[in-house]
Motif scaffolding. Structure first.
Motif, PDB file in Angstrom:
ATOM      1  N   THR A 189       2.011   4.598   1.022  1.00  0.00           N
ATOM      2  CA  THR A 189       1.882   5.536   2.137  1.00  0.00           C
ATOM      3  C   THR A 189       2.610   6.808   1.757  1.00  0.00           C
ATOM      4  O   THR A 189       3.389   6.825   0.820  1.00  0.00           O
ATOM      5  N   ASN A 190       2.333   7.857   2.496  1.00  0.00           N
ATOM      6  CA  ASN A 190       3.110   9.053   2.221  1.00  0.00           C
ATOM      7  C   ASN A 190       4.534   8.799   2.696  1.00  0.00           C
ATOM      8  O   ASN A 190       4.780   8.510   3.854  1.00  0.00           O
ATOM      9  N   VAL A 191       5.447   8.900   1.747  1.00  0.00           N
ATOM     10  CA  VAL A 191       6.843   8.600   2.028  1.00  0.00           C
ATOM     11  C   VAL A 191       7.343   9.598   3.057  1.00  0.00           C
ATOM     12  O   VAL A 191       6.912  10.749   3.088  1.00  0.00           O
ATOM     13  N   GLU A 234       0.854  -1.199   0.000  1.00  0.00           N
ATOM     14  CA  GLU A 234       0.000   0.000   0.000  1.00  0.00           C
ATOM     15  C   GLU A 234       0.877   1.231   0.000  1.00  0.00           C
ATOM     16  O   GLU A 234       1.943   1.267   0.577  1.00  0.00           O
TER      17      GLU A 234
END
Lengths: 168, 100
Positions: A85-87, A83
């Motif tokens: 995700t915001n890195v 998924e």
């Protein structure tokens, strides 16, 4: 261009494409298959350098044992798509520049030491397996025995970690 | 005869790609695979230098690296199985107990 150089570039392209594919694939099993491509191409490069035993060990241990373990665990855990995700901010800003800088630094260091490398380069057959066996079982016999101990400890650790739960 | 610095530059590139994968992937198994990629890059440099200097020590070291990588894979995948049992996730963002 001579034949070995062409073979080198084909295998090197396989390596790099496999590694990029490992990064870009979202599903872990596809990443694992990309890594197998990289390892087989690396075994070809070892053969090209005349290191037959290392090439065989690379195929058998890396391609055969370790990657099967990976694929088995991916199936066991039923890993799905990664998924998004915001890195993390640090990785987003500095990740690729730092990695490119690291690669460039390593390549520049090699390019600068090119003279020394070229001075030592000789053509001719290297790595007869007999000499390798002599080295491994005479000069490096204590490290070799230590690795067997390491493998034993790793087996015990894996059993303790992943084995059946002890209800205490 | 392939020039040796080709091999070493390829090794550097593979190591850099391994670092990028280590930083950007979110799946814990894929991060573990990128460590294996970096170990492979180092092995390539070992064999290349062993060929240059006509000494077989580098190839012996490669064998040791492969043994250590096998042990590491066994223990590391055991740890991954434990994490997944306990936290029901493979995403490293969700395994943040020690994070500030």
């Amino acid at each position: 261009m001579s034949a070995p150089v062409i073979i080198f570039f084909v295998l090197a392209a396989m390596c790099v494409i496999g590694a990029i594919s490992l990064i870009l694939q979202r599903h872990p099993i596809h990443s694992a298959l990309s890594l197998i491509v990289v390892m087989v191409a690396l075994a070809g490069l070892y053969l090209l350098m005349g290191a037959e035993f290392v090439a065989a060990v690379q195929i058998i241990v890396y391609g055969g044992a370790i990657m099967v373990l990976f694929v088995f665990v991916i199936m066991l855990l039923n890993a799905g798509l990664e998924e998004r995700t915001n890195v993390s901010k640090l990785a987003g800003f500095a990740g690729i520049p730092l990695a490119v800088a690291l690669t460039g630094l390593l390549a520049a260091a090699v390019a600068r030491s090119e003279d020394a490398v070229q001075a030592a380069t000789q053509t001719g057959a290297t790595a007869p397996n007999k000499a390798l066996a002599n080295l491994l079982f005479q000069d490096f016999v204590y490290p070799f025995e230590l690795t067997s101990f390491l493998i034993l400890v790793a087996i015990l650790g894996a059993i303790v970690l992943a084995g059946p739960r002890s209800e205490t | 005869m392939v020039p040796t610095h080709y091999y070493v530059i390829l090794s550097a590139v593979l190591f850099g790609l391994g670092v990028i994968a280590f930083i950007f992937k979110r799946n814990i198994i894929t991060i573990f695979m990128s460590i294996e990629l970096m170990l492979n890059a180092v092995n390539l440099a070992f064999v290349a230098f062993s060929q240059v200097w006509h000494r077989l020590d580098g190839q012996v070291f490669v064998l040791f690296v492969i043994v250590v990588a096998a042990a590491e894979a066994a223990v590391g995948l055991g740890i991954i199985i434990m994490i997944t049992r306990n936290r029901k996730t493979l995403n490293v963002e969700d395994v943040n107990l020690l994070k500030l």
